[in-house]
Scaffold this active site. Structure first.
Site, PDB file in Angstrom:
ATOM      1  N   GLU A 199       3.273  44.815 -40.821  1.00 15.48           N
ATOM      2  CA  GLU A 199       4.223  44.222 -39.879  1.00 15.48           C
ATOM      3  C   GLU A 199       3.695  42.830 -39.572  1.00 15.48           C
ATOM      4  O   GLU A 199       2.506  42.664 -39.310  1.00 15.48           O
ATOM      5  CB  GLU A 199       4.275  45.024 -38.566  1.00 15.48           C
ATOM      6  CG  GLU A 199       4.725  46.460 -38.751  1.00 15.48           C
ATOM      7  CD  GLU A 199       4.752  47.255 -37.443  1.00 15.48           C
ATOM      8  OE1 GLU A 199       4.663  46.654 -36.363  1.00 15.48           O
ATOM      9  OE2 GLU A 199       4.860  48.490 -37.531  1.00 15.48           O
ATOM     10  N   CYS A 227      -6.187  62.783 -24.652  1.00 14.39           N
ATOM     11  CA  CYS A 227      -5.482  63.992 -24.227  1.00 14.39           C
ATOM     12  C   CYS A 227      -6.483  64.994 -23.636  1.00 14.39           C
ATOM     13  O   CYS A 227      -7.620  65.089 -24.080  1.00 14.39           O
ATOM     14  CB  CYS A 227      -4.759  64.607 -25.419  1.00 14.39           C
ATOM     15  SG  CYS A 227      -3.919  66.136 -24.995  1.00 14.39           S
ATOM     16  N   ASN A 230       1.917  55.976 -37.503  1.00 15.19           N
ATOM     17  CA  ASN A 230       2.109  54.557 -37.187  1.00 15.19           C
ATOM     18  C   ASN A 230       1.061  54.141 -36.172  1.00 15.19           C
ATOM     19  O   ASN A 230       0.882  54.796 -35.142  1.00 15.19           O
ATOM     20  CB  ASN A 230       3.504  54.349 -36.583  1.00 15.19           C
ATOM     21  CG  ASN A 230       3.832  52.887 -36.380  1.00 15.19           C
ATOM     22  OD1 ASN A 230       4.035  52.149 -37.348  1.00 15.19           O
ATOM     23  ND2 ASN A 230       3.840  52.445 -35.135  1.00 15.19           N
ATOM     24  N   GLU A 231       0.340  53.078 -36.478  1.00 12.08           N
ATOM     25  CA  GLU A 231      -0.608  52.470 -35.535  1.00 12.08           C
ATOM     26  C   GLU A 231      -1.401  53.502 -34.731  1.00 12.08           C
ATOM     27  O   GLU A 231      -1.235  53.627 -33.514  1.00 12.08           O
ATOM     28  CB  GLU A 231       0.131  51.530 -34.591  1.00 12.08           C
ATOM     29  CG  GLU A 231       0.707  50.324 -35.295  1.00 12.08           C
ATOM     30  CD  GLU A 231       1.178  49.229 -34.336  1.00 12.08           C
ATOM     31  OE1 GLU A 231       1.435  49.543 -33.166  1.00 12.08           O
ATOM     32  OE2 GLU A 231       1.271  48.082 -34.777  1.00 12.08           O
TER      33      GLU A 231
HETATM   34  C1  GAL Z   1       4.112  47.620 -33.547  1.00  2.62           C
HETATM   35  C2  GAL Z   1       4.862  48.858 -33.987  1.00  2.62           C
HETATM   36  C3  GAL Z   1       6.279  48.545 -34.351  1.00  2.62           C
HETATM   37  C4  GAL Z   1       6.903  47.664 -33.311  1.00  2.62           C
HETATM   38  C5  GAL Z   1       6.095  46.406 -33.169  1.00  2.62           C
HETATM   39  C6  GAL Z   1       6.638  45.427 -32.162  1.00  2.62           C
HETATM   40  O1  GAL Z   1       3.122  47.973 -32.653  1.00  2.62           O
HETATM   41  O2  GAL Z   1       4.226  49.502 -35.050  1.00  2.62           O
HETATM   42  O3  GAL Z   1       6.999  49.743 -34.455  1.00  2.62           O
HETATM   43  O4  GAL Z   1       6.966  48.363 -32.125  1.00  2.62           O
HETATM   44  O5  GAL Z   1       4.800  46.740 -32.784  1.00  2.62           O
HETATM   45  O6  GAL Z   1       6.424  45.821 -30.844  1.00  2.62           O
HETATM   46 ZN    ZN Z   2      -4.516  67.596 -26.601  1.00  2.00          ZN
END
Ligand code: GAL
Ligand code: ZN
Length: 667
Positions: A304, A154, A147-148
């Protein structure tokens, strides 16, 4: 496998957040409003694998079954953005280590190092199980990786080791690395590979070549990580498409190599709801969509999309004004989105994102926003057939480069000069003129374009320089700007006059420069128009170019500021300074007329026009992304495919956040 190019609406749904007794009525209601797609699963690792090696997909099977019964198709997100507690406890190497040595703990999300051996093995195993479990399910059509994605910064052991491996592959020997980075400065020479580490801290002004490589390395880690997921999904689910939901540009993460691995790119779109942002928001939104379309140079998904007042990560923003949700959905489709998935079906009652509102409020009583969504679903479903297969085709492209973005961020050149903001301004000027623009990686093939704008090619690449020269020679118009040809790709300054490899085609050399920051200077064009300019003044010495505008101020008053050179069959403009938007608009308008580039010069503020083509049929999307009603004078008869299907002439009035989709008898 091309089952991702339907024009349709979807929603993000989290069955694991709701009592199972709600699932069926939700699915029925989705079907009723016309939802065709649901995305699930992207954070649900602790429910898929509640304990090590104990897999449980039964709950998702039940939910998917209910959606399937309503004819809704499913995209599953791999859950690796949120490793569960039992896993991070057992394998702490999953948790990223910050530069100060502190652990980035679990509890929210993104708590995973892409180079963690445990993340690779446990992550691959859950994806293996999921894909094998769902490979033949008739409702499943595609997968979203993680996701995103963004850079994790790190500094764990494994990241340090991998950084050295990456550098060894790039430079071969330590001598070569010392030489390319110029570590002789301030006794920074490395004697042993063990001394090469991720940037642990100290002065922020570390060697710029080293910093740039660290960013590239991190991007490469995300790429490698995504590749491991993609291999599993492709092996087990060859019929399904794979996407990723990119977000919040500009991103230091290099979008293009990640995009190459995917079938279709997706974007998470949260346009700013504040009334204070109406003069900029709709334009930077348009740019984000064009950037996303450029990732694979084809249509994309919205995974989204804003559905209510955002909040939860901070105080809430304004609620979307009536018409806002609908207009912004049409904006995404206008610029090449096929499927648009709304975030989210219903606002969460628990967890940190309770106030990032969905389509339905906590009360579970569908309200005004839901009504609006349901209207768009009906419209989209009505036009879906007509629009399917239509694409965005433009004569103009802006070149976008992560290398420039990162390098200019490592060493800000002058206050006010921001690489992506400058791209925004060019793009905004084009959008205000109704000129459709692609935004593509700077290394892309340029054939088919009439006009290319390449702001600040600060790091010069000989292949790109050759391709730009060839583009101009073949008849294209090229616009390049200040801060071009400054360095090589390793972020080391070049010992030649700017714009270096592009001097020949631009017919100009920079003899001196003045970083003027936000102080307002002026330029005067050959036809005596005065415009303001900021950021930078290159004092130009034309070799074969003509002067287009000269400086008005300072010790370089009268010297060339902007030039144009005839090169082969084309022309190369060099802008030594950053002019106000009106100048950009006037230059671009002039070029649009000269090169027969479709444009609409009198668009009122907040109104956008974009075009999708299917064969020779053009669909014009007219969007009023403002809170006032706006009128557009159209010179040609138009037929509304969104409303009455009738032919009209003259002025078209759009109510606040009004939309129309027309065919125009243009040619
Ligand atoms: C995006 C994320 C979603 C939700 C949305 C609203 O960054 O992928 O899971 O968090 O923002 O904040
Ligand atoms: Zn690492």
């Amino acid at each position: 496998m091309n089952n991702f190019s339907k024009i349709q609406m979807g929603v993000d749904y989290y069955p694991e957040h709701w009592d199972p007794s709600l699932w069926e009525q939700d699915a029925i209601q989705m079907k009723e409003v016309g939802v065709k797609i649901v995305r699930v699963g992207e954070f649900a690792w602790s429910r898929f694998e509640p304990e090590e090696g104990q897999f449980n997909f039964e709950w998702l099977d039940r939910a998917i079954h209910l959606f399937h019964r309503q004819g809704i198709q499913i995209v599953i997100g791999t859950p690796t953005h949120t490793p569960p507690r039992w896993l991070t406890e057992k394998c702490p190497d999953i948790l990223p280590i910050q530069a100060n040595g502190h652990t980035y703990h679990a509890g929210v999300r993104g708590h995973r190092c892409f180079n963690s051996v445990s993340l690779h093995s446990y992550g691959s195993r859950i994806i293996e199980k999921l894909t094998l479990h769902y490979k033949d399910h008739p409702a499943i059509i595609g997968w979203q990786t993680d996701n995103e994605f963004s850079l994790v910064y790190c500094h764990c052991e494994s990241c340090n080791e991998q950084f050295r491996v990456w550098l060894q592959a790039k430079y071969g020997t330590l001598e070569q690395l010392n030489q390319e980075w110029g570590t002789v400065v301030w006794s920074g020479e490395y004697n042993d590979w063990s001394q090469v580490t991720t940037p642990f801290g100290g002065s922020p002004h570390q060697n710029p070549s080293y910093q740039l490589d660290f960013y590239r390395f991190q991007s490469a880690c995300v790429e490698q990580y995504q590749q491991t997921q993609i291999e599993i999904i492709r092996r087990n689910c060859p019929e399904h498409f794979i996407t990723h939901n990119f977000h919040s540009y500009p991103q230091k993460l290099d979008l293009y190599p990640l995009g190459e691995q995917l079938d279709v790119a997706a974007f998470d779109y949260y346009p700013n709801t504040s009334p204070d942002k109406t003069s900029t928001g709709p334009y930077s939104g348009a740019l984000s969509l064009d950037v996303t379309r450029g990732i694979k140079r084809r249509n994309f998904w919205i995974m989204e999309q804003l559905s209510g007042p955002p909040g939860g990560w901070g105080p809430m923003w304004r609620t979307p004004y009536p018409g806002f949700i609908r207009a912004y959905i049409w904006q995404t489709i206008a610029r090449g989105a096929d499927t648009v998935v709304q975030f989210r079906w219903r606002s969460a009652t628990m967890g940190a994102e309770q106030f990032w509102h969905g389509l339905i409020d906590h009360s579970n009583v569908p309200g005004r926003r839901f009504e609006e969504f349901s209207q768009v679903c009906t419209e989209v479903n009505t036009l879906s057939r007509l629009l399917e297969g239509s694409i965005v085709r433009n004569d103009v492209a802006i070149l976008h480069s992560h290398d420039q973005l990162v390098a200019l961020d490592i060493q800000p050149q002058v206050e006010g000069l921001d690489y992506y903001e400058n791209i925004k301004q060019w793009h905004r000027a084009l959008t205000k003129l109704g000129i459709g623009t692609d935004v593509i990686n700077w290394t892309e093939n340029l054939s088919g374009y009439k006009l290319i704008i390449a702001p600040s090619l600060y790091l010069m690449d000989s292949t790109v320089a050759t391709s730009l020269e060839a583009f101009a020679a073949a008849g294209g118009t090229l616009i390049i700007t200040h801060r071009s040809g400054v360095k090589n790709l390793n972020n080391v300054c070049l010992m030649e006059p700017f714009p270096g490899m592009l001097s020949h085609c631009a017919g100009v050399q920079v003899s001196e420069y003045d970083p003027i920051a936000n102080s307002l200077h002026h330029i005067i064009t050959a036809d005596e128009q005065t415009y303001s300019s900021t950021q930078w003044c290159d004092i130009l010495h034309p070799t074969t170019a003509e002067v287009v505008a000269s400086y008005h101020d300072d010790f370089y008053a009268g010297k060339a500021a902007i030039t144009v050179n005839s090169f082969g069959k084309g022309k190369v403009y060099y802008l030594g300074t950053h002019p106000e938007e009106n100048y950009m608009k006037s230059l671009l308008h002039q070029l649009a007329v000269a090169h027969d580039i479709p444009h609409f010069p009198d668009l009122p503020e907040g109104v956008q026009i974009s075009v999708r083509m299917r064969d020779s049929q053009a669909f014009f999307f007219l969007l009023n992304l403002s809170r006032e009603s706006r009128s557009i004078v159209l010179d040609h008869p138009y037929k509304s495919v969104l409303y009455d299907g009738l032919t009209h002439e003259g002025t078209l009035t759009l109510e606040p956040y009004g939309v129309d989709i027309c065919t125009i008898e243009l040619y």
